[in-house]
Design a protein around this motif. Structure first.
Motif, PDB file in Angstrom:
ATOM      1  N   GLN A   1      19.429 -26.215  18.514  1.00 14.32           N
ATOM      2  CA  GLN A   1      20.743 -26.492  19.087  1.00 14.32           C
ATOM      3  C   GLN A   1      21.792 -25.554  18.517  1.00 14.32           C
ATOM      4  O   GLN A   1      22.671 -25.065  19.228  1.00 14.32           O
ATOM      5  N   LYS A   2      21.662 -25.281  17.228  1.00 10.89           N
ATOM      6  CA  LYS A   2      22.622 -24.377  16.597  1.00 10.89           C
ATOM      7  C   LYS A   2      22.531 -23.000  17.243  1.00 10.89           C
ATOM      8  O   LYS A   2      23.550 -22.369  17.548  1.00 10.89           O
ATOM      9  N   ALA A   3      21.295 -22.551  17.410  1.00  6.72           N
ATOM     10  CA  ALA A   3      21.102 -21.238  18.012  1.00  6.72           C
ATOM     11  C   ALA A   3      21.685 -21.205  19.416  1.00  6.72           C
ATOM     12  O   ALA A   3      22.340 -20.238  19.815  1.00  6.72           O
ATOM     13  N   ALA A   4      21.469 -22.276  20.152  1.00 10.97           N
ATOM     14  CA  ALA A   4      22.002 -22.333  21.510  1.00 10.97           C
ATOM     15  C   ALA A   4      23.521 -22.272  21.488  1.00 10.97           C
ATOM     16  O   ALA A   4      24.147 -21.585  22.305  1.00 10.97           O
ATOM     17  N   LYS A   5      24.101 -22.944  20.513  1.00 11.81           N
ATOM     18  CA  LYS A   5      25.559 -22.955  20.434  1.00 11.81           C
ATOM     19  C   LYS A   5      26.076 -21.572  20.101  1.00 11.81           C
ATOM     20  O   LYS A   5      27.081 -21.110  20.645  1.00 11.81           O
ATOM     21  N   ARG A   6      25.392 -20.915  19.194  1.00 11.42           N
ATOM     22  CA  ARG A   6      25.825 -19.571  18.835  1.00 11.42           C
ATOM     23  C   ARG A   6      25.776 -18.657  20.050  1.00 11.42           C
ATOM     24  O   ARG A   6      26.670 -17.830  20.262  1.00 11.42           O
ATOM     25  N   LEU A   7      24.728 -18.811  20.823  1.00  7.81           N
ATOM     26  CA  LEU A   7      24.607 -17.994  22.024  1.00  7.81           C
ATOM     27  C   LEU A   7      25.748 -18.290  22.976  1.00  7.81           C
ATOM     28  O   LEU A   7      26.326 -17.374  23.582  1.00  7.81           O
ATOM     29  N   GLN A   8      26.084 -19.554  23.097  1.00  2.00           N
ATOM     30  CA  GLN A   8      27.192 -19.925  23.987  1.00  2.00           C
ATOM     31  C   GLN A   8      28.474 -19.260  23.515  1.00  2.00           C
ATOM     32  O   GLN A   8      29.274 -18.763  24.317  1.00  2.00           O
ATOM     33  N   ASP A   9      28.655 -19.246  22.205  1.00  2.00           N
ATOM     34  CA  ASP A   9      29.859 -18.619  21.667  1.00  2.00           C
ATOM     35  C   ASP A   9      29.910 -17.144  22.030  1.00  2.00           C
ATOM     36  O   ASP A   9      30.957 -16.628  22.440  1.00  2.00           O
ATOM     37  N   SER A  10      28.785 -16.475  21.855  1.00  2.00           N
ATOM     38  CA  SER A  10      28.800 -15.049  22.156  1.00  2.00           C
ATOM     39  C   SER A  10      29.007 -14.809  23.646  1.00  2.00           C
ATOM     40  O   SER A  10      29.612 -13.815  24.055  1.00  2.00           O
ATOM     41  N   ILE A  11      28.532 -15.739  24.458  1.00  2.00           N
ATOM     42  CA  ILE A  11      28.783 -15.618  25.890  1.00  2.00           C
ATOM     43  C   ILE A  11      30.280 -15.729  26.153  1.00  2.00           C
ATOM     44  O   ILE A  11      30.868 -14.917  26.893  1.00  2.00           O
TER      45      ILE A  11
ATOM     46  N   LEU B   1      16.839 -22.110  24.908  1.00  2.00           N
ATOM     47  CA  LEU B   1      16.924 -22.775  23.614  1.00  2.00           C
ATOM     48  C   LEU B   1      17.273 -24.241  23.790  1.00  2.00           C
ATOM     49  O   LEU B   1      16.759 -25.094  23.069  1.00  2.00           O
ATOM     50  N   ASP B   2      18.157 -24.489  24.756  1.00  2.00           N
ATOM     51  CA  ASP B   2      18.480 -25.885  25.033  1.00  2.00           C
ATOM     52  C   ASP B   2      17.226 -26.654  25.408  1.00  2.00           C
ATOM     53  O   ASP B   2      16.973 -27.754  24.903  1.00  2.00           O
TER      54      ASP B   2
ATOM     55  N   SER C   1      15.505 -29.774  23.476  1.00  2.00           N
ATOM     56  CA  SER C   1      15.236 -31.090  24.053  1.00  2.00           C
ATOM     57  C   SER C   1      13.739 -31.400  23.989  1.00  2.00           C
ATOM     58  O   SER C   1      13.336 -32.524  23.739  1.00  2.00           O
ATOM     59  N   GLU C   2      12.931 -30.342  24.175  1.00  2.00           N
ATOM     60  CA  GLU C   2      11.493 -30.576  24.100  1.00  2.00           C
ATOM     61  C   GLU C   2      11.072 -30.973  22.700  1.00  2.00           C
ATOM     62  O   GLU C   2      10.232 -31.858  22.510  1.00  2.00           O
ATOM     63  N   ALA C   3      11.662 -30.291  21.740  1.00  2.00           N
ATOM     64  CA  ALA C   3      11.340 -30.640  20.358  1.00  2.00           C
ATOM     65  C   ALA C   3      11.772 -32.067  20.058  1.00  2.00           C
ATOM     66  O   ALA C   3      11.094 -32.800  19.348  1.00  2.00           O
TER      67      ALA C   3
END
Lengths: 130, 428
Positions: free
Chosen positions: B56-66, B170-171, B175-177
């Motif tokens: 989730q953290k990684a996904a959030k970071r990606l969102q930020d860079s987007i 990543l999301d 969720s799968e994890a």
């Protein structure tokens, strides 16, 4: 008593290391910004050089120096821009190497910090038990 | 059902796990689990590999860079529009000898003026350099600039797309994890081709009863799977060139015998997919092909694959019927108090194969009798490995047809009241 003083020392050390690390990180981000600026300049210079190369020999080229436009020789302008590109590329390379250095330093600092933290934790655990 | 493959664009985040991993839920999972229970592979939960928070953290970071790149894109779009309007103006200016205009004077005032020399432009080339140009030459310069801008916009767009896909992936992973998917790895060993032929006809009885529940269960996951699979295809193709040299490297990294693992495990899983989802056939096939390409392209690829496809088409019903039998087994086992998860754990990590098989058969008689059903499963079994003792197999093969009727009836009888995913059951 001895363990508590050791713990305090460890914490002080940890703090110092953390400061170092944050300093390095600041350096890295500054480096990144400078790098970005240089890359943009390089792109602009390359564009200029391309245009200058496309100009015919009799074209009038001016350079804006302060408030005045100074007429320049086309060949001279080209040479100038080329030199500038060279300089910027060299600068970029230098920045890359420093960035690599900083990264390595950062990683090593992180590792040492981790170790320190673990030691502090184990000490604390030992103290709690005692 | 899911087939999730982790591709190198994720490896930046999880660099210590460079293997291509297959994650399958529902049927395949439990089928694998059963094999794993017999000591053929390892089962690790996905959440232990990729912790939910990290993903989730990684996904959030990606969102930020987007979000960071979005304004850049807008700015570039503004530049492009400016350039286009400037091109229009420059094109129109030399149409007349002079233009009556309002000349800006300071910030607030204008006064009337007149533009003359309408075909002479002093063009800023950048870096303080100006050049005297005619309208036509200026237009050329502006067009070149426009092209440069366009390429920048394109690259930025591509980057954004990539980031978005990564974020969504990543999301999904997170969720799968969170759902508790497991990852299965197992070694591959050759199986004799005679077992391919041992798949007899009368399997169709159970198919109708089972297929309904199967499809409803996996229907919602299906869509997502298709999306991921198509993306995977894309990435595969892109990487194929680069990966071709890297294959050897990857293989050395592989802790299993890379060749056998890649070819067998993924192929068989994907092929198993083929049976379950005939409607997604093309997709699966793509995946399979790219996979094969990545894993060294075995020579039998074409005939084998085609043949398998054909067979899968004709035998689809019977295959679906087959998948029921493991369910029955699982239920059997759990009712015996013999929890499969523990089986899996005990067997995972052990490379030994044969002893486990013996063990399983010794412990549980009904299960051992069902083993032939697995071993004599259709085509894709041909690539699966049965390294267990041959003696038992041949014995089992003889009983296969006899056992079938009983087991299928058993399964069709026992499944409806418990439409729980076997995988979920095992987690409990």
């Amino acid at each position: 008593m001895a363990s508590s003083s050791a713990l305090r020392e460890l914490q002080r050390e940890l703090e110092a290391k953390a400061n170092d690390l944050s300093k390095i990180q600041k350096d890295i981000s500054k480096n990144h910004q400078v790098r970005k600026k240089y890359t943009i300049q390089l792109g602009e210079n390359e564009l200029v050089l391309k245009e200058l190369d496309l100009l015919s020999e009799d074209a009038n080229v001016f350079k804006l120096i302060g408030p005045v436009l100074v007429k320049q020789d086309l060949a001279e302008a080209r040479a100038n821009v080329r030199k500038r590109i060279e300089y910027i590329s060299a600068e970029l390379k230098r920045l890359d190497t420093t960035l690599q250095d900083l990264d390595e330093k950062q990683n090593s600092k992180k590792e040492t910090m981790l170790k320190l933290q673990q030691r502090a934790q184990s000490l604390q655990a030992g103290k709690a038990k005692a | 059902m899911h087939l999730v493959l982790f591709f190198p664009f994720l490896f930046g985040l999880f660099p210590d796990d460079v293997q291509v991993q297959c994650v399958l839920t529902d049927f395949l999972t439990s089928e694998k689990m059963e094999e794993a229970a017999k000591g053929k592979g390892t089962v690790t939960s996905l959440s232990s590999l990729f912790p939910v928070e990290d993903a989730q953290k990684a996904a959030k970071r990606l969102q930020d860079s987007i979000a960071e790149r979005q304004p850049m894109l807008d700015q570039l779009g503004g530049f492009v529009a400016d350039n286009a309007s400037l091109i229009n103006l420059v094109r129109r200016l030399p149409d007349h000898l002079h233009h009556d205009i309002m000349v800006p004077f300071g910030k607030a005032a204008f006064f009337p003026g007149r533009l003359v020399h309408t075909n002479e432009f002093l063009v800023l080339l950048g870096e303080g350099y100006y050049a005297e140009r005619t309208s036509r030459q200026t237009l050329e310069i502006l067009k070149r600039r426009g092209m440069a801008l366009d390429s920048q916009v394109d690259s930025l767009n591509a980057m954004l797309d990539d980031l978005k896909l990564e974020a969504s992936f990543l999301d999904a992973t997170a969720s799968e994890a969170a759902e508790g998917l497991v990852e299965i790895r197992e070694d591959y060993a050759e199986e004799t081709s005679s077992e391919k032929e041992s798949e007899p006809g009368p399997r169709k009885q159970a198919s109708s009863s089972s297929s309904g529940t199967d499809f409803t269960k996996v229907a919602d996951e299906d869509e997502e799977f298709a999306r991921i699979a198509s993306r995977m295809d894309e990435l595969e193709k892109e990487e194929l060139e680069a990966e071709n040299e890297a294959v050897s490297l990857e293989q050395t990294k592989d802790e299993f015998a890379a060749e056998s693992y890649d070819e067998s495990d993924e192929d068989e899983q994907v092929e198993a997919d083929l049976h379950q989802y005939s409607d997604h056939k093309s997709l699966h096939q793509n995946v399979k092909f790219s996979e094969k390409a990545m894993s060294r392209k075995p020579p039998e690829l074409t005939e084998d694959g085609i043949a398998a496809n054909k067979e899968s088409f004709t035998d689809q019903l019977s295959c679906l019927g087959l998948t029921v039998q493991p369910i029955a087994k699982v239920q059997d086992r759990s009712s015996h108090g013999n929890i499969l998860a523990s089986d899996v754990k005990s067997s995972s990590g052990k490379a030994l194969v044969a002893p486990q098989v013996h063990n399983a058969q010794a412990v549980d008689l009904p299960r051992s009798q069902e083993v032939p059903l697995q071993s004599s499963k259709p085509e894709f079994d041909g690539q699966k490995a049965f390294t267990g003792s041959i003696i038992e197999r041949t014995h089992n093969l003889r009983t296969t047809s006899r056992e079938q009727t009983t087991t299928t009836s058993q399964s069709s009888g026992s499944q409806p009241p418990k439409p729980v995913s076997r995988f979920k059951m095992q987690r409990k």
